[in-house]
Write a protein that holds these residues in place. Structure first.
Motif, PDB file in Angstrom:
ATOM      1  N   GLY A 210      -0.849   4.167  44.313  1.00  0.00           N
ATOM      2  CA  GLY A 210      -0.582   2.894  44.248  1.00  0.00           C
ATOM      3  C   GLY A 210      -1.442   1.877  43.248  1.00  0.00           C
ATOM      4  O   GLY A 210      -1.186   1.003  42.436  1.00  0.00           O
ATOM      5  N   GLY A 211      -2.534   2.213  43.855  1.00  0.00           N
ATOM      6  CA  GLY A 211      -3.892   1.543  43.318  1.00  0.00           C
ATOM      7  C   GLY A 211      -4.039   1.652  41.796  1.00  0.00           C
ATOM      8  O   GLY A 211      -4.072   0.618  40.882  1.00  0.00           O
ATOM      9  N   LEU A 212      -3.720   3.007  41.462  1.00  0.00           N
ATOM     10  CA  LEU A 212      -4.029   3.157  40.077  1.00  0.00           C
ATOM     11  C   LEU A 212      -2.819   2.448  39.347  1.00  0.00           C
ATOM     12  O   LEU A 212      -3.229   1.692  38.311  1.00  0.00           O
ATOM     13  CB  LEU A 212      -3.956   4.659  39.832  1.00  0.00           C
ATOM     14  CG  LEU A 212      -4.314   5.254  38.421  1.00  0.00           C
ATOM     15  CD1 LEU A 212      -5.770   4.911  38.299  1.00  0.00           C
ATOM     16  CD2 LEU A 212      -4.118   6.790  38.334  1.00  0.00           C
ATOM     17  N   GLY A 213      -1.709   2.597  39.791  1.00  0.00           N
ATOM     18  CA  GLY A 213      -0.386   2.035  38.996  1.00  0.00           C
ATOM     19  C   GLY A 213      -0.673   0.560  38.778  1.00  0.00           C
ATOM     20  O   GLY A 213      -0.482  -0.030  37.985  1.00  0.00           O
ATOM     21  N   ILE A 214      -1.502  -0.173  39.883  1.00  0.00           N
ATOM     22  CA  ILE A 214      -1.610  -1.578  39.890  1.00  0.00           C
ATOM     23  C   ILE A 214      -2.445  -2.055  38.810  1.00  0.00           C
ATOM     24  O   ILE A 214      -2.410  -2.832  37.982  1.00  0.00           O
ATOM     25  CB  ILE A 214      -2.237  -2.137  41.318  1.00  0.00           C
ATOM     26  CG1 ILE A 214      -1.191  -1.960  42.505  1.00  0.00           C
ATOM     27  CG2 ILE A 214      -2.636  -3.730  41.040  1.00  0.00           C
ATOM     28  CD1 ILE A 214      -1.564  -1.793  43.615  1.00  0.00           C
ATOM     29  N   VAL A 215      -3.627  -1.148  38.640  1.00  0.00           N
ATOM     30  CA  VAL A 215      -4.645  -1.487  37.593  1.00  0.00           C
ATOM     31  C   VAL A 215      -3.981  -1.369  36.386  1.00  0.00           C
ATOM     32  O   VAL A 215      -4.096  -2.287  35.422  1.00  0.00           O
ATOM     33  CB  VAL A 215      -5.824  -0.473  37.872  1.00  0.00           C
ATOM     34  CG1 VAL A 215      -6.749  -0.592  36.837  1.00  0.00           C
ATOM     35  CG2 VAL A 215      -6.589  -0.689  39.086  1.00  0.00           C
ATOM     36  N   LEU A 216      -3.462  -0.393  36.088  1.00  0.00           N
ATOM     37  CA  LEU A 216      -2.659  -0.245  34.674  1.00  0.00           C
ATOM     38  C   LEU A 216      -1.621  -1.273  34.732  1.00  0.00           C
ATOM     39  O   LEU A 216      -1.538  -1.822  33.521  1.00  0.00           O
ATOM     40  CB  LEU A 216      -2.127   1.275  34.475  1.00  0.00           C
ATOM     41  CG  LEU A 216      -3.150   2.006  34.639  1.00  0.00           C
ATOM     42  CD1 LEU A 216      -2.491   3.552  34.507  1.00  0.00           C
ATOM     43  CD2 LEU A 216      -4.125   2.187  33.670  1.00  0.00           C
ATOM     44  N   LEU A 217      -0.796  -1.680  35.615  1.00  0.00           N
ATOM     45  CA  LEU A 217       0.125  -2.565  35.587  1.00  0.00           C
ATOM     46  C   LEU A 217      -0.343  -4.067  35.090  1.00  0.00           C
ATOM     47  O   LEU A 217       0.210  -4.653  34.040  1.00  0.00           O
ATOM     48  CB  LEU A 217       0.892  -2.647  36.810  1.00  0.00           C
ATOM     49  CG  LEU A 217       2.066  -3.514  36.928  1.00  0.00           C
ATOM     50  CD1 LEU A 217       3.228  -3.297  36.152  1.00  0.00           C
ATOM     51  CD2 LEU A 217       2.470  -3.910  38.160  1.00  0.00           C
ATOM     52  N   VAL A 218      -1.497  -4.331  35.926  1.00  0.00           N
ATOM     53  CA  VAL A 218      -1.982  -5.755  35.853  1.00  0.00           C
ATOM     54  C   VAL A 218      -2.599  -5.891  34.594  1.00  0.00           C
ATOM     55  O   VAL A 218      -2.648  -6.764  33.726  1.00  0.00           O
ATOM     56  CB  VAL A 218      -2.899  -6.252  37.197  1.00  0.00           C
ATOM     57  CG1 VAL A 218      -3.493  -7.276  36.924  1.00  0.00           C
ATOM     58  CG2 VAL A 218      -1.869  -5.979  38.129  1.00  0.00           C
TER      59      VAL A 218
END
Lengths: 481, 518
Positions: free
Chosen positions: B177-185
């Motif tokens: 989830g954290g990795l997804g957030i970084v890339l998302l944001v």
């Protein structure tokens, strides 16, 4: 701009003291008719009168017309403080409140139309003192209307430009301030007289009618009984609820009403929004009380709407101890402490116009996200709101939240429990009166630490000055102005 | 490149987009949403993205299989979900075979980002259900959503009784989830024109770099994320944690999640481990843009990053206040007060939710401080939730600005962030964000209170879910779980966690009328 000119400030303050010393004199007939000592009021009047005389002598040669923006800010802030300070005299001289800090709290609470009290048993007070408490509300109410509708727009305080938006009113106000002032005063006294008559026709005597009317029209909340309005008849409760609602309406609306400009009233978004909020939250609470089971429809309806109107208009009268409500009702009451009614009324807190602009901003944000290139103008009362005004309103709302949080933190640090602190801060900053926990409707502020009481007195004045006015004096850019 | 509103002129990017293929993770996450086409929603494009999404989740499940094997646990709870998810992924792929992801429009972008989190959470429940650790679907959904959104609130009363592989899976959902957030944001949301994220695109330098070489930026961020995790695992296993504990806790820390594999969170570990955890939570709250500059040795850029310094100042200030409150009211030695005060404030500010002490036993002032900090959040571009420092900073600057304007009515003042002037429109959108956040918080609390929960628990649960923090006050304090909440409340908290993770706006846009109407 130049330096601060203390003489001009002294000149204006002397006028304010003169008004106050006259107000003390009004209480003397009351004390005579109940054969109570009139000395406290005579002495107060004499002290205030002589202070007024000294200030006037000092500033004899100053022309008042040349006042700068800076001086006006300081004067407005000082005026409330001086008014509250001098207002402590009757309490102290009559011996009803012995400590200066408590008396200042009571007096500030009166003039800022808050209605929070430190007096545990108000029923044993002399009638003349009870009259003075309610009278401070009434004077404070006039002061607020004059300040908000006439003085602040002239100071070009951006947060108050809601009024300058109403350019038609502005056009009218500037050439004939006196006429507008007279009409506003007429509306104010008109409301007062009608309410006194209506209450008197019910189960209240003349004295109670007058005192409670003063508390209602100024959206103050000082009662002459310890239990608020619980013991009065439903008729009186309805009358007070209706007049609280009417006092939450902007006096600009009454101005138009008297001038028969009804189309101006129809354009007023804030009035519609205010009515809608009162209806919705009143209905929610009534339904909640009904579903809780133990009440009939009419009492639940009356109880719900009375409390909601009282909190939204920042009056603070209560017909029930809302601390005994289900916790959801309590939370709604707490949230409503941040509501406030219309701008240009005697209510405190954030006020409906600002909430409305916040909501419009939020809607605008989403429209812009979907249609990035759309050019949409924010409108209020049919007129566009400039970016600058919009920004200052959003900042006001957020600043209000920031002050609320930091003041709560300070009060919690002095050892008061969290719910009481938050309730008391929201209540005093919004000029409501009763809070939650240990400062609920059936309690008072007497048991709180001295430092907290002083903080609450300041919060009441800060809230009354619409936050910005007092804060600006402490900013670096103000000193460099 | 940008018009006066700060929005990117999209048509100029289409050429760049056409060159992209959609084979790798980074490609999926990169700005193919740029072909803004405002006509209608095209379901196959969204289904195509979701299919890629599910494929990633299959990998997440498969990573847990070796762990299960090492500890001689059943691998079926991960194999079955992997098979189910893979078949859904394949079905979705076949359904959308003919559609091209390249032509995705802004609405589909919003919709697929929101759907991705929902789908991820839904399929993430499978291992819990198959392993029978959380047999009820609502509970499993809560745990899964809490993992993916890096919230860290749990419904499991006794986590120590869980199989190792399930505990590993919980931590891994945080990490993914954290990795997804970084890339998302950092990469996707700015391209969707979510103005609150213009904070990042204001960093014009990283923007210039990101647009031409999305892939390389994506890989660098991945590298930073991996490196921080590896470093923490090494440091933790040097202390009193074993390798398994180190890995699980590192996954949770870098993603600022908060799942622990102990019932008492960090309480039982040595001061050394607690300090390491606190420092890495602090690191997890720093914007990945800062690390990017750090790798590129652009220290000047770090120096001019207002948010970074503001973040450090807030940590220092609130940590000191908490320390003083604890030291002043208890008889604890200074080191313990210092450690507890700073650990707890860092944990709450970075929205992690690890605890070394039950802060409900703190003096009122301390508890209240914790409650306020539930709204803070750390830097934009990190894995933290909440309102985030940049917005607070802009708010403070605006308040100061208003006072300057009051004293000097004709002064022309501007608000700067990272040395760049912000437009009135960006500031208004930041304000609206904060106000929507408060609005959501109040109405959410009201709703939860109406279901019969006490106000303190309701308010803190809503704040903790919306801010992706985890523990709250009252009956959901650090030593309790959410298991006693009603099903309705749990589902509502799931929605709040996803709303908070989508930075509030995205979900609201999907619900607004103007989204569905042209």
């Amino acid at each position: 701009m130049k330096m601060i000119n203390p003489l001009i400030i002294a000149r204006i303050l002397s006028t304010i003291l003169l008004i106050e010393s006259l107000c003390f004199l009004v209480c003397i007939p009351v004390s005579l008719s109940y054969s109570e000592p009139s000395r406290p009021f005579l002495l107060s009047s004499a002290i205030t009168g002589s202070l007024c005389f000294i200030l006037r002598m000092l500033s004899l040669r100053t022309g008042i017309t040349k006042i700068s923006i800076r001086d006006s800010y300081i004067t407005v802030a000082l005026a409330w403080i001086i008014l509250s300070l001098a207002g402590t005299l009757p309490y102290i001289l009559s011996g009803t409140i012995s400590s200066l800090n408590d008396a200042f709290f009571e007096s500030a609470s009166g003039f800022t139309t808050t209605g929070a009290s430190v007096i545990t048993d108000v029923e044993i007070l002399p009638f003349s003192i009870l009259f003075w408490r309610s009278f401070t509300h009434w004077i404070g109410g006039i002061g607020i209307i004059v300040l908000v509708i006439i003085i602040l727009p002239a100071l070009k305080l951006t947060a108050h430009q809601l009024f300058s938006l109403e350019s038609s009113l502005k056009e009218k106000i500037q050439p004939k301030t006196k006429t507008v002032g007279a009409i506003l005063l007429m509306a104010y006294t008109g409301l007062t007289i009608i309410q006194i008559l209506l209450l008197w026709a019910g189960d209240m005597n003349l004295f109670e009618s007058v005192c409670l009317t003063f508390g209602t029209v100024a959206t103050g909340g000082f009662s002459v009984r310890n239990t608020g309005l619980i013991s009065y008849s439903p008729y009186s409760q309805y009358v007070i609820a209706i007049f609280m609602f009417l006092s939450g309406v902007s006096f600009v609306v009454y101005y138009y009403l008297i001038k028969r400009q009804f189309h101006k009233i129809r354009q007023n978004n804030e009035l519609v929004f205010y009515t809608a909020v009162v209806l919705i939250s009143g209905t929610v609470i009534s339904l909640m009380l009904l579903s809780a089971g133990d009440k009939e429809t009419e009492p639940a309806f009356r109880e719900g709407f009375f409390q909601v109107i009282s909190i939204i208009t920042t009056t603070g009268y209560t017909t029930v101890d809302y601390l005994t409500w289900p916790s959801a009702g309590l939370l709604i009451i707490f949230v409503l402490m941040f509501a406030g009614a219309c701008t240009g009324s005697t209510t405190g807190s954030i006020k409906m116009a600002r909430h409305l602009i916040v909501l419009k901003n939020i809607r605008l944000l989403f429209v812009r996200l979907i249609h990035p290139n759309a050019v949409i103008q924010l409108k209020m009362n049919g007129r566009p709101v400039s970016d600058r005004v919009n920004m200052s309103i959003l900042t006001f709302v957020l600043l209000y939240v920031v002050i609320f949080l930091s003041a709560t933190l300070i009060v919690v640090l002095t050892g008061v429990d969290t719910v009481t602190s938050a309730g008391a801060v929201a209540s005093t900053l919004g000029n409501v009166g009763p809070g939650l926990g240990a400062v609920g409707p059936m309690f008072n502020y007497n048991h709180l630490p001295e430092a907290d009481k002083l903080l609450f007195s300041l919060l009441m004045i800060i809230g009354r000055l619409e936050i910005n006015t007092l804060f600006i004096i402490f900013t670096g850019s103000f000193r460099k102005m | 490149m940008t018009n006066q509103q700060g929005f990117v002129r999209v048509d100029q990017h289409t050429d760049f987009c056409r060159k992209l293929k959609h084979n790798t993770i980074t490609d999926y996450l990169c700005p193919q949403f740029l072909g803004f086409d405002m006509r209608f929603i095209h379901p196959p494009a969204i289904i195509r993205i979701l299919s890629t999404n599910l494929l990633i989740e299959v990998f997440v499940f498969l990573i847990c299989v070796p762990v299960a094997l090492v500890y001689h646990e059943s691998t079926l709870p991960f194999i079955w979900p992997a098979i189910i998810t893979l078949s859904f992924s394949a079905a979705f792929f076949l359904l959308s075979r003919k559609s091209s992801v390249r032509k995705i429009n802004i609405r589909e972008g919003f919709l697929s980002v929101a759907m991705s989190w929902v789908i991820f959470s839904l399929f993430g429940t499978l291992p819990y259900i198959f392993s029978r650790t959380i047999p009820r679907f609502t509970d499993a959904l809560f745990e899964s959503t809490s993992g993916i959104t890096t919230t860290g609130s749990t419904v499991i009363a006794n986590v120590e009784a869980l199989p190792y592989s399930v505990n590993f899976y919980r931590a891994l959902t945080h990490w993914a989830g954290g990795l997804g957030i970084v890339l998302l944001v950092i990469i996707i949301l700015p391209e969707l024109g979510i103005s609150a994220h213009q904070l990042l695109r204001r960093e014009s330098s990283i923007r210039e770099k990101i647009v031409p070489k999305t892939k390389s930026v994506g890989f660098r961020l991945l590298f930073i994320y991996l490196a921080l995790t590896a470093l923490q695992i090494i440091l933790l296993s040097a202390g009193d944690m074993n390798l398994f504990e180190s890995i699980c806790h590192s996954f949770s820390t870098i993603a600022t999640g908060g799942f622990s594999i102990k019932n008492t969170s960090m309480m039982g570990y040595s001061p050394y481990s607690q300090y390491i955890m606190a420092i890495f939570m602090l690191f997890g709250g720093i914007s990945f843009v800062i690390y990017y500059h750090f790798i590129k040795l652009q220290f000047k850029k770090i120096g001019s990053n207002d948010e970074f310094w503001f973040y450090l100042a807030v940590i220092l200030l609130s940590g000191t206040v908490a320390t003083l409150i604890l030291y002043g009211t208890t008889s604890d030695p200074f080191e313990l007060s210092f450690r507890q005060g700073f650990f707890q404030t860092i944990s709450i500010i970075t929205t992690s939710g690890f605890t070394t002490t039950d802060y409900l036993n703190w003096p009122h002032a301390g508890t209240f401080l914790i409650f306020i900090l539930l709204f803070s959040g750390a830097s934009t571009g990190s894995t933290t939730g909440g309102i985030k420092m940049a917005r607070h900073l802009i708010l403070i600057k605006s308040i100061r600005n208003v006072f300057i304007r009051l004293s000097h009515p004709s002064a022309v003042t501007q608000i700067k962030l990272h040395g760049n002037t912000l437009s009135e429109k960006s500031i208004t959108s930041v304000f609206s964000f904060i106000l929507i956040y408060i609005f959501l918080f109040i109405s959410g609390t009201l709703l939860i209170t109406l279901t019969g929960t006490d106000p303190v628990t309701s308010a803190s649960a809503v704040a903790a879910s919306l801010g992706n923090t985890g523990p709250g006050l009252g009956t959901i304090g650090p030593m309790f779980t959410y298991s006693h909440m009603t099903d309705f409340n749990k589902i509502f908290f799931c929605i709040l966690m996803i709303t908070g993770r989508l930075e509030v706006n995205t979900l609201f846009i999907l619900l607004s009328r103007s989204f569905w109407k042209d």
